[in-house]
Design a protein around this motif. Structure first.
Motif, PDB file in Angstrom:
ATOM      1  N   GLN A  23       0.825  -1.208   0.000  1.00 61.46           N
ATOM      2  CA  GLN A  23       0.000   0.000   0.000  1.00 61.46           C
ATOM      3  C   GLN A  23       0.860   1.260   0.000  1.00 61.46           C
ATOM      4  N   LEU A  24       1.990   1.204   0.710  1.00 70.34           N
ATOM      5  CA  LEU A  24       2.886   2.355   0.756  1.00 70.34           C
ATOM      6  C   LEU A  24       3.597   2.552  -0.579  1.00 70.34           C
ATOM      7  N   TYR A  25       3.871   1.460  -1.287  1.00 72.78           N
ATOM      8  CA  TYR A  25       4.480   1.572  -2.612  1.00 72.78           C
ATOM      9  C   TYR A  25       3.548   2.282  -3.594  1.00 72.78           C
ATOM     10  N   ILE A  26       2.233   2.161  -3.370  1.00 73.82           N
ATOM     11  CA  ILE A  26       1.280   2.863  -4.235  1.00 73.82           C
ATOM     12  C   ILE A  26       1.274   4.357  -3.930  1.00 73.82           C
ATOM     13  N   LYS A  27       1.425   4.717  -2.646  1.00 67.19           N
ATOM     14  CA  LYS A  27       1.443   6.134  -2.259  1.00 67.19           C
ATOM     15  C   LYS A  27       2.751   6.816  -2.654  1.00 67.19           C
ATOM     16  N   ASN A  28       3.863   6.160  -2.355  1.00 62.78           N
ATOM     17  CA  ASN A  28       5.182   6.746  -2.610  1.00 62.78           C
ATOM     18  C   ASN A  28       5.883   5.894  -3.657  1.00 62.78           C
ATOM     19  N   LEU A  29       6.036   6.454  -4.851  1.00 65.81           N
ATOM     20  CA  LEU A  29       6.483   5.655  -5.996  1.00 65.81           C
ATOM     21  C   LEU A  29       7.986   5.420  -6.029  1.00 65.81           C
ATOM     22  N   LEU A  30       8.735   6.055  -5.119  1.00 68.35           N
ATOM     23  CA  LEU A  30      10.194   5.895  -5.140  1.00 68.35           C
ATOM     24  C   LEU A  30      10.704   5.720  -3.715  1.00 68.35           C
ATOM     25  N   ARG A  31      11.563   4.728  -3.523  1.00 70.91           N
ATOM     26  CA  ARG A  31      12.067   4.398  -2.177  1.00 70.91           C
ATOM     27  C   ARG A  31      13.568   4.190  -2.255  1.00 70.91           C
ATOM     28  N   LEU A  32      14.321   4.909  -1.426  1.00 71.38           N
ATOM     29  CA  LEU A  32      15.792   4.860  -1.462  1.00 71.38           C
ATOM     30  C   LEU A  32      16.333   4.423  -0.103  1.00 71.38           C
ATOM     31  N   ILE A  33      17.236   3.429  -0.122  1.00 68.50           N
ATOM     32  CA  ILE A  33      18.006   3.058   1.072  1.00 68.50           C
ATOM     33  C   ILE A  33      19.478   3.165   0.680  1.00 68.50           C
ATOM     34  N   VAL A  34      20.175   4.127   1.282  1.00 70.02           N
ATOM     35  CA  VAL A  34      21.564   4.420   0.902  1.00 70.02           C
ATOM     36  C   VAL A  34      22.531   3.405   1.504  1.00 70.02           C
ATOM     37  N   ASP A  35      22.305   3.042   2.777  1.00 71.81           N
ATOM     38  CA  ASP A  35      23.206   2.123   3.483  1.00 71.81           C
ATOM     39  C   ASP A  35      22.365   1.249   4.390  1.00 71.81           C
ATOM     40  N   ILE A  36      22.351  -0.040   4.113  1.00 71.82           N
ATOM     41  CA  ILE A  36      21.504  -0.942   4.876  1.00 71.82           C
ATOM     42  C   ILE A  36      21.949  -1.037   6.331  1.00 71.82           C
ATOM     43  N   ASN A  37      23.209  -0.649   6.613  1.00 68.03           N
ATOM     44  CA  ASN A  37      23.736  -0.719   7.979  1.00 68.03           C
ATOM     45  C   ASN A  37      23.616   0.613   8.716  1.00 68.03           C
ATOM     46  N   TYR A  38      22.772   1.490   8.246  1.00 68.80           N
ATOM     47  CA  TYR A  38      22.650   2.818   8.862  1.00 68.80           C
ATOM     48  C   TYR A  38      22.056   2.723  10.264  1.00 68.80           C
ATOM     49  N   THR A  39      22.319   3.774  11.045  1.00 67.02           N
ATOM     50  CA  THR A  39      21.691   3.899  12.359  1.00 67.02           C
ATOM     51  C   THR A  39      20.548   4.904  12.254  1.00 67.02           C
ATOM     52  N   PRO A  40      19.311   4.505  12.544  1.00 66.15           N
ATOM     53  CA  PRO A  40      18.173   5.418  12.396  1.00 66.15           C
ATOM     54  C   PRO A  40      18.357   6.690  13.229  1.00 66.15           C
ATOM     55  N   VAL A  41      17.972   7.815  12.648  1.00 69.06           N
ATOM     56  CA  VAL A  41      18.062   9.120  13.313  1.00 69.06           C
ATOM     57  C   VAL A  41      16.684   9.469  13.856  1.00 69.06           C
ATOM     58  N   PRO A  42      16.543   9.662  15.166  1.00 72.01           N
ATOM     59  CA  PRO A  42      15.225   9.958  15.738  1.00 72.01           C
ATOM     60  C   PRO A  42      14.749  11.365  15.366  1.00 72.01           C
ATOM     61  N   ILE A  43      13.454  11.538  15.406  1.00 69.52           N
ATOM     62  CA  ILE A  43      12.829  12.848  15.173  1.00 69.52           C
ATOM     63  C   ILE A  43      12.323  13.365  16.510  1.00 69.52           C
ATOM     64  N   PHE A  44      12.624  14.659  16.795  1.00 67.58           N
ATOM     65  CA  PHE A  44      12.251  15.267  18.068  1.00 67.58           C
ATOM     66  C   PHE A  44      11.145  16.295  17.880  1.00 67.58           C
ATOM     67  N   THR A  45      10.376  16.447  18.943  1.00 65.64           N
ATOM     68  CA  THR A  45       9.376  17.506  19.017  1.00 65.64           C
ATOM     69  C   THR A  45       9.302  17.974  20.460  1.00 65.64           C
ATOM     70  N   LYS A  46       8.548  19.020  20.692  1.00 62.34           N
ATOM     71  CA  LYS A  46       8.389  19.521  22.055  1.00 62.34           C
ATOM     72  C   LYS A  46       7.544  18.537  22.853  1.00 62.34           C
ATOM     73  N   GLU A  47       7.944  18.289  24.091  1.00 63.79           N
ATOM     74  CA  GLU A  47       7.202  17.358  24.933  1.00 63.79           C
ATOM     75  C   GLU A  47       5.769  17.854  25.127  1.00 63.79           C
ATOM     76  N   ASN A  48       4.826  16.879  25.170  1.00 63.78           N
ATOM     77  CA  ASN A  48       3.402  17.169  25.308  1.00 63.78           C
ATOM     78  C   ASN A  48       2.814  17.843  24.066  1.00 63.78           C
ATOM     79  N   ALA A  49       3.484  17.709  22.933  1.00 68.18           N
ATOM     80  CA  ALA A  49       2.925  18.251  21.685  1.00 68.18           C
ATOM     81  C   ALA A  49       1.651  17.485  21.334  1.00 68.18           C
ATOM     82  N   THR A  50       0.708  18.179  20.733  1.00 71.38           N
ATOM     83  CA  THR A  50      -0.593  17.558  20.459  1.00 71.38           C
ATOM     84  C   THR A  50      -0.488  16.423  19.447  1.00 71.38           C
ATOM     85  N   ASN A  51       0.421  16.555  18.500  1.00 71.39           N
ATOM     86  CA  ASN A  51       0.566  15.524  17.471  1.00 71.39           C
ATOM     87  C   ASN A  51       1.967  14.931  17.561  1.00 71.39           C
TER      88      ASN A  51
END
Length: 752
Positions: free
Chosen positions: A208-236
């Protein structure tokens, strides 16, 4: 300010990967950074590696306006780009941060704008590259005769463009098992062409995601995921990254790629008619980064390919369709006598198998099987058609693997692994079914499909083995194509008309036979009527004559003998009346006299003259109202009113003068029957006699039916039946209503 990362930390393994929320991982790949801004251009989310690409930290970026990151000198250009943003932007915005240029791709996600920044590559393809691509594609599009050849050319072009070690065109079947349909690779790697992959390798939510996003790139399979931050108690706290290029990859997919030995990938979706037809999968066996423009150029090749899928598939089917249509045309032009024996001659025509490329065919009519080619026995065919009838949608059902749905069909694999069923009718269970034998198919899997999930010390994990595994598929036929189904449907419709003609012809023959028998019966009845009229009346007259003479000649006979002779004479009289009534009843049906206008007032006067003695005897009064005229046969209508008025006189109350009123409706009215739209004149004959209970109002019109004994009221039980027969002859109706000891009313409806 307190910060909180939005990383999705749910434990994912193959027991729950089908429900894994891969669109909200809460992390990205490290070859770029990400921010999300609101409508006021305030940064609400940022990836932890923003400091790797700028001098700013996460704390210095979050909750700050965008110009803190890009500078006020680029703000106007940034706003202009946002205001002209479309759903799918292929041209990135070039942004300068700390003297480094970044390609910034932006897309909307609910009420936020997600901005992805990647450093500008040293190599940016020339504008003419796209033009060169189009020229090359047009060239090998003209040279490629089949869809597979075209796919191979696309794979070769993309590998030359991107530099990946292997480029594959991956095609799905109806169950989303995949097949390497075309491949281009460096020489030292083993070929994957023709290998199959089970549907579990790419779960539903990934497709289903391949239908939404037609292009997918993985540069390095051994990468370390980078977290995403937001303000604590954010509504979303979650962030939908369905359309993101930097989106982090499912750990299950990472492990799967590691097991394959892949280091980097690029995946391009191939969408055909709104569905995921396949993928272009680019594999590299080490770190591999390609810039945004090269990705778009590769994606353009995918668009070229999908634009040709339908054209190429139609071209490949054209020759097959032409042969099928030729056979269908020949078949439809054949002529057979409309009889059941012709069905066997019809199914023996070779074209009936050719139109569906089938091994056998059977037509079933009233549980009789007419078959040809390689089929199961008659009893098994009836089982199959009875089962298919329940499964059919709008009278149609097809399968290429009957034993999977009907286990007992295992014994019919050699003749009926696949069936194509059409229901032709319901009343006689007319059906036609084509059969296909099993087609032993060798499928080369990339690993054992039964071991797509491996259980080890760490629990369930993706398979580790991708060694070639050969599977021989049994009890499965080739798929029924749309062309074959269409031709079979067209012939089925024609066959349905032919069977209907057979049934009508048989019904016509039955009707002719019944008509013949009816004529013979009518002739016999007429002979009986003739005998009744002549031969039976003669001995009755002699009985009456002899009994009367005995009574007149011998005055000294005993009272018992005299009474016996009188009873015999009375019985003979009743018998003679019965014969006359039967004769009159039978004559009504054969009346050929023409209809004419009848003056009812004059007719009633004639009836009164004929019943003069009975009227005086009963001291009767007969009144009329609004009598005009009706259309009918005068003699028979006279008999109708004579019977009804005579009945009213006969069944009067003892000692009470008979009163009979005859009236006609002033205006024509609707029919008493709801389905009859004609207009009728209503005539009622009401009396004050003994009446009857209304539960008998239908019964009294049946022949030989009497409500009273013959010793009290004389009659044969034919009079009212004769009245109904007369009204039927005039296309009218007669009804009776009665109240016991108060009287009866007869209503006559003559059509206007």
């Amino acid at each position: 300010m307190k910060l909180k990362d939005i990383v999705n930390r749910e434990i994912v393994n193959l027991t729950n990967c089908e429900q894994e929320p891969i669109h909200v991982p809460g992390s990205i790949q490290p070859h770029g950074f990400l921010i999300a801004i609101d409508a006021d251009f305030v940064i609400r989310y940022t990836s932890a590696n923003v400091n790797d690409f700028s001098v700013l930290t996460v704390e210095e970026v979050l909750q700050k306006p965008i110009e803190v990151l890009i500078g006020t000198d680029q703000l106007a250009e940034f706003r202009y780009y946002i205001n002209h943003l479309q759903d799918r932007v292929t041209t990135p915005l070039i942004v300068n941060i700390e003297n480094t240029q970044f390609q910034c791709v932006i897309h909307r996600s609910i009420d936020l704008l997600i901005c992805e920044f990647e450093p500008v590559s040293e190599y940016i393809p020339r504008v003419s590259t796209v033009y060169d691509q189009a020229i090359n594609f047009a060239k090998y599009m003209g040279q490629a005769m089949t869809l597979q050849q075209l796919s191979h050319s696309v794979a070769t072009e993309i590998r030359a463009l991107t530099g990946y070690d292997r480029v594959m065109v991956y095609r799905f079947d109806k169950d989303y098992n995949g097949e390497i349909f075309a491949e281009s690779k460096v020489d030292e790697h083993e070929p994957f062409l023709g290998l199959h992959y089970p549907h579990t390798d790419i779960p539903l939510q990934a497709r289903q995601l391949y239908i939404k996003n037609l292009l997918r790139l993985i540069v390095d399979i051994n990468y370390t995921p980078v977290p995403i931050f937001t303000k604590e108690n954010a509504t979303n706290e979650s962030l939908d990254l369905s359309h993101s290029t930097l989106r982090s990859v499912s750990p299950i997919h990472v492990e799967y790629l590691k097991n394959m030995g892949v280091g980097a990938t690029l995946t391009i979706s191939l969408i055909h008619e709104g569905k995921l037809w396949g993928l272009i999968a680019c594999h590299h066996y080490s770190y591999k980064y390609i810039d945004h423009y090269t990705r778009i150029a590769a994606q353009l090749q995918g668009h070229f390919l999908t634009s040709q899928i339908q054209v190429r598939e139609m071209a490949e089917e054209y020759t097959v369709a032409a042969n099928i249509n030729k056979s269908l045309e020949t078949l439809l032009n054949l002529s057979f006598a409309p009889e059941r024996a012709s069905l066997q001659d019809l199914v023996k025509q070779t074209q009936i198998l050719e139109i569906a490329n089938a091994g056998g065919v059977a037509v079933v009519l009233n549980d009789i099987v007419y078959k040809a080619g390689k089929t199961p026995d008659d009893k098994s065919i009836l089982k199959i058609t009875a089962w298919a009838k329940k499964k059919a949608s709008k009278g149609f059902y097809s399968t290429s693997s009957l034993p999977e749905h009907l286990p007992e069909a295992q014994e019919w694999c050699a003749t009926a692994s696949g069936i194509l069923y059409y229901q032709l009718g319901v009343v006689h269970d007319e059906t036609i079914v084509w059969f296909r034998p099993e087609s032993l198919e060798e499928i080369n899997w990339s690993g054992d499909p039964e071991k797509a999930i491996v259980k080890d010390a760490n629990g369930l994990s993706p398979r580790k083995s991708f060694e070639k595994y050969q599977q021989i598929v049994k009890c499965r036929s080739h798929e029924w194509t749309k062309t074959e189904q269409t031709a079979a449907s067209t012939f089925s419709y024609s066959l349905q008309k032919f069977i209907t003609l057979i049934l009508l012809t048989e019904e016509e023959a039955r009707q002719r036979e019944l008509t013949k028998q009816l004529k013979e019966s009518n002739l016999e009845l007429e002979n009986i009527s003739w005998i009744s009229t002549h031969d039976l009346k003669e001995p009755l007259r002699k009985i009456q004559l002899f009994s009367s003479r005995l009574l007149d000649l011998d005055k000294n006979i005993s009272p018992d003998v005299s009474n016996t002779l009188k009873k015999m004479n009375a019985s003979a009289n009743r018998m003679q009346r019965l014969i006359s009534d039967i004769t009159n009843y039978s004559k009504i049906r054969h009346s050929e006299k023409s209809f004419e206008a009848i003056n009812l007032q004059e007719l009633i006067e004639k009836v009164k003259q004929g019943l003069h003695e009975e009227i005086e005897e009963k001291n009767a009064t007969i009144t009329t109202q609004n009598l005009t005229s009706v259309t009918g046969i005068p003699v028979i209508v006279h008999q109708l009113f004579s019977n009804l008025i005579g009945n009213a006189l006969k069944f009067n109350k003892e000692g009470v003068p008979a009163m009979i009123n005859i009236s006609q409706s002033k205006e024509p009215g609707l029919s008493p029957e709801p389905d009859d739209a004609r207009l009728y004149t209503r005539i009622t004959i009401a009396d004050n006699g003994i009446g009857f209970e209304n539960e008998f109002n239908d019964r009294i019109f049946k022949i030989f039916t009497r409500l009273h004994t013959a010793d009290k009221y004389e009659g044969t039980g034919i009079g009212l039946a004769l009245c109904k027969k007369i009204m039927q002859l005039h296309n009218g109706y007669i009804f009776a209503e009665g109240v016991k000891n108060e009287g009866a009313t007869f209503s006559l409806y003559f059509p206007v």
